[in-house]
Design a protein around this motif. Structure first.
Motif, short mmCIF file in Angstrom:
data_model
loop_
_atom_site.label_atom_id
_atom_site.label_comp_id
_atom_site.label_asym_id
_atom_site.label_seq_id
_atom_site.Cartn_x
_atom_site.Cartn_y
_atom_site.Cartn_z
N TYR A 1 0.80 -1.24 -0.07
CA TYR A 1 -0.13 0.01 0.10
C TYR A 1 0.84 1.26 0.09
O TYR A 1 1.85 1.31 0.86
CB TYR A 1 -0.87 -0.06 1.16
N ILE A 2 0.64 2.05 -0.75
CA ILE A 2 1.23 3.44 -1.01
C ILE A 2 0.36 4.65 -0.93
O ILE A 2 -0.70 4.51 -1.61
CB ILE A 2 2.12 3.59 -2.31
N TYR A 3 0.59 5.29 0.33
CA TYR A 3 -0.25 6.53 0.50
C TYR A 3 0.18 7.67 0.35
O TYR A 3 1.38 7.97 0.74
CB TYR A 3 -0.79 6.39 2.19
N LYS A 4 -0.32 8.71 -0.49
CA LYS A 4 0.21 9.97 -0.86
C LYS A 4 -0.88 11.07 -0.41
O LYS A 4 -2.04 11.02 -1.15
CB LYS A 4 0.46 10.16 -2.46
N PRO A 5 -0.56 11.76 0.56
CA PRO A 5 -1.69 12.92 0.87
C PRO A 5 -1.55 14.25 -0.02
O PRO A 5 -0.44 14.19 -0.89
CB PRO A 5 -1.43 13.23 2.20
N ASN A 6 -2.31 15.13 0.35
CA ASN A 6 -2.07 16.38 -0.24
C ASN A 6 -1.84 16.25 -2.08
O ASN A 6 -0.95 16.76 -2.51
CB ASN A 6 -0.71 17.15 0.21
N GLN A 7 -3.06 15.82 -2.38
CA GLN A 7 -3.21 15.62 -3.94
C GLN A 7 -4.15 16.46 -4.46
O GLN A 7 -5.25 16.79 -3.70
CB GLN A 7 -3.38 14.09 -4.06
N VAL A 8 -4.28 16.71 -5.64
CA VAL A 8 -5.08 17.48 -6.55
C VAL A 8 -5.40 16.91 -7.72
O VAL A 8 -4.39 16.26 -8.23
CB VAL A 8 -4.27 19.06 -6.70
N LEU A 9 -6.74 16.86 -7.92
CA LEU A 9 -7.14 16.14 -9.31
C LEU A 9 -7.56 17.36 -10.13
O LEU A 9 -8.48 17.95 -9.90
CB LEU A 9 -8.30 15.22 -8.84
N ILE A 10 -6.81 17.31 -11.23
CA ILE A 10 -7.11 18.52 -12.29
C ILE A 10 -7.73 17.98 -13.45
O ILE A 10 -7.32 17.05 -14.16
CB ILE A 10 -5.56 19.07 -12.61
N SER A 11 -8.75 18.61 -13.98
CA SER A 11 -9.59 17.89 -15.28
C SER A 11 -9.47 19.13 -16.19
O SER A 11 -9.66 20.37 -15.96
CB SER A 11 -11.05 17.68 -15.07
N ILE A 12 -9.17 18.81 -17.48
CA ILE A 12 -8.69 20.03 -18.34
C ILE A 12 -9.40 19.76 -19.78
O ILE A 12 -9.52 18.52 -20.26
CB ILE A 12 -7.06 19.67 -18.85
N TYR A 13 -10.43 20.52 -20.20
CA TYR A 13 -10.91 20.60 -21.49
C TYR A 13 -10.53 21.55 -22.41
O TYR A 13 -10.54 22.71 -21.86
CB TYR A 13 -12.49 20.54 -20.89
N PRO A 14 -10.82 21.31 -23.80
CA PRO A 14 -10.63 22.32 -24.71
C PRO A 14 -11.78 23.09 -24.68
O PRO A 14 -12.90 22.80 -24.44
CB PRO A 14 -10.80 21.58 -26.04
N LYS A 15 -11.47 24.53 -24.97
CA LYS A 15 -12.48 25.41 -24.81
C LYS A 15 -13.60 25.38 -26.06
O LYS A 15 -14.85 25.95 -25.83
CB LYS A 15 -12.05 27.08 -25.01
N ASP A 16 -13.24 24.77 -27.21
CA ASP A 16 -13.97 24.84 -28.29
C ASP A 16 -14.54 23.33 -28.47
O ASP A 16 -15.25 23.18 -29.52
CB ASP A 16 -13.32 25.13 -29.72
N PHE A 17 -14.72 22.50 -27.53
CA PHE A 17 -15.07 21.04 -27.35
C PHE A 17 -14.56 20.15 -28.27
O PHE A 17 -14.97 19.16 -29.00
CB PHE A 17 -16.76 21.03 -27.51
N SER A 18 -13.25 20.50 -28.90
CA SER A 18 -12.55 19.73 -29.80
C SER A 18 -12.09 18.48 -29.04
O SER A 18 -12.01 18.39 -27.88
CB SER A 18 -11.34 20.38 -30.53
N PHE A 19 -11.34 17.56 -29.77
CA PHE A 19 -10.71 16.44 -29.37
C PHE A 19 -9.45 16.54 -28.45
O PHE A 19 -8.86 17.77 -28.83
CB PHE A 19 -10.63 15.43 -30.27
N ILE A 20 -9.23 15.97 -27.41
CA ILE A 20 -7.90 15.99 -26.69
C ILE A 20 -6.82 15.11 -27.60
O ILE A 20 -6.98 13.96 -27.68
CB ILE A 20 -7.86 15.40 -25.33
N ALA A 21 -6.25 16.11 -28.50
CA ALA A 21 -5.42 15.24 -29.61
C ALA A 21 -3.97 15.34 -29.08
O ALA A 21 -3.68 15.92 -27.97
CB ALA A 21 -5.41 15.91 -30.89
N GLU A 22 -3.01 14.69 -29.92
CA GLU A 22 -1.59 14.73 -29.55
C GLU A 22 -1.14 16.14 -29.31
O GLU A 22 -0.18 16.17 -28.48
CB GLU A 22 -0.92 13.80 -30.69
N GLN A 23 -1.43 17.10 -30.08
CA GLN A 23 -0.90 18.32 -30.08
C GLN A 23 -1.30 18.98 -28.65
O GLN A 23 -0.51 19.67 -28.01
CB GLN A 23 -1.48 19.22 -31.12
N ASN A 24 -2.65 18.59 -28.21
CA ASN A 24 -2.93 19.34 -27.01
C ASN A 24 -2.15 18.55 -25.89
O ASN A 24 -1.72 19.32 -24.78
CB ASN A 24 -4.41 19.06 -26.61
#
Length: 421
Positions: free
Chosen positions: A303-326
């Motif tokens: 078991y490996i415990y890591k406190p003080n974490q943040v979960l970040i979700s990133i979305y394109p502003k124009d609803f395009s795909f998350i492609a390789e360039q992004n």
């Protein structure tokens, strides 16, 4: 030849230093390299001092705490106030005073010029104490041994130059005595400036010396009986793993097991140098060994415990795909802000990561990403990784917390958890 690494917990008091000296005295039948960390929690104190100065808070209470902590230990070990150790320490304290006031300098540069001085203090105290009790040794400035680039706070090792320097210096030292004492956590660039190897990097320092000298073994002395399957601070039923392979140790370190620095295993594996993890409180016990061969016992869940974490979700502003360039740009922004990613999950229109929460770096990261993406996040989270898991193991660790994200493969489960309420 052997390498010993002693962490801050082993030398957090005068009695601790005396105990370390007794351990060293039992292993001087062959050349020994001793790597030491800063005493106790001094690295945290140095970081607090730097932060207080940057935020225009009163620094003197923190500076005096650092100074008094080291001097109190020194007074107990060296009752004669005319001993040379006192003038040596005054020289380092002067460097501390100058380093934390470098307000106009880059933060990472300033950090390295100051925080690594904790190891300078601890190694000098230990070296002089060894001499006092009759253990002939030579103190070495590690900046003359480990050569790095100028990536402050995450120095990249020049292995060719480091091996040349370490071998040359070790040859000179061991021609006169059997004990070389130096610092963990730091190296030096081509201008002689201090460059740290990453937080908790003293293990890595020991592995660098072990590799460059091709030693018989490396021993890391801890306040636990060996390599445990969980951090006993968070899991009360932690058990010792008697023997694990390099590959399993790399996996555990990669996911955040704090028993050993993630970078430390590869140099040892390359030259098949066994790594022992032993208790400085019980130095005659067997401890654990990390080597090429696996244990014949069934795999134990880890078991490996890591406190003080943040979960970040990133979305394109124009609803395009998350492609390789992004993705390429997103990874670039994380790297630029030195944000360590611990888990990744992506879909067609979103990219989610769990990362260590560092206030200053996190704010800069969000600002940079928000220029091109919509960003949402949850902070004050926990990440638990289970190697060799079962459904029962997962259920037990989740308890009454909310699972915000879960990933599994054949051997490993990762869960990002949020406390209810």
């Amino acid at each position: 030849m052997q390498v010993f690494k002693f962490g801050g917990a082993s030398i957090n008091s005068a009695k601790g230093v005396q105990n370390v000296a007794q351990i060293i005295a039992q292993h001087l039948n062959k050349p020994l390299v001793v790597i030491v960390s800063a005493m106790g929690k001094m690295t945290n104190a140095f970081e607090d001092l730097l932060a207080a100065n940057r935020e225009n808070r009163d620094t003197m209470p923190i500076y005096n705490y650092i100074r008094d902590y080291h001097l109190q230990i020194t007074y107990e070990l060296f009752p004669d106030k005319s001993h040379r150790i006192y003038s040596e320490l005054e020289g380092v304290f002067f460097m501390v005073m100058n380093a934390y006031k470098l307000n106009d300098e880059d933060y990472d540069y300033q950090y390295d010029q100051m925080v690594g001085l904790g190891e300078m203090l601890s190694s000098k105290i230990l070296s002089y104490y060894l001499q006092q009790v009759g253990i002939s040794n030579q103190w070495v400035d590690v900046k003359t041994c480990i050569t790095t680039d100028s990536t402050f706070r995450e120095g990249k090792v020049n292995w060719t130059l480091s091996e040349i320097h370490i071998r040359e210096i070790a040859k000179k030292v061991f021609a006169t005595c059997n004990c070389l004492v130096t610092q963990g956590f730091i190296g030096g660039d081509d201008k002689g400036r201090m460059v740290t190897l990453g937080r908790e990097g003293s293990d890595y320092s020991a592995a660098i010396f072990a590799y460059c000298l091709n030693v018989e073994n490396l021993t890391i002395w801890k306040d636990v009986p060996g390599f445990l399957n969980a951090d006993p601070r968070y899991f009360k039923d932690a058990q010792k793993l008697d023997k694990i392979t390099y590959s399993e140790a790399i996996e555990l370190a990669y996911y955040g097991a704090t028993i050993i620095h993630p970078k430390s295993i590869k140099p040892l594996q390359n030259r098949r140098i066994p790594l022992f993890v032993k208790s400085f409180n019980d130095p005659t016990s067997e401890g654990s060994i990390i080597t090429n061969t696996a244990s014949e016992k069934p795999k134990m869940p880890c078991y490996i415990y890591k406190p003080n974490q943040v979960l970040i979700s990133i979305y394109p502003k124009d609803f395009s795909f998350i492609a390789e360039q992004n993705l390429s740009y997103i990874f670039f922004v994380f790297a630029e802000n030195n944000m360590k990613i611990n888990l990744i999950q992506n879909s067609a229109v979103s990219f989610t990561v769990c990362a260590d929460e560092n206030k200053q770096r996190f704010e800069n990261l969000i600002a940079a990403l928000s220029n091109n993406f919509k960003v949402r996040y949850n902070d004050r989270l926990e990440l638990i990784t289970i190697r060799h898991y079962s459904e029962k193991d997962i259920k037990n660790v989740v308890g009454d917390r909310v699972v915000l994200l879960e990933q599994r493969n054949r051997t490993t489960a990762q869960l990002v958890l949020q406390k209810q309420g």
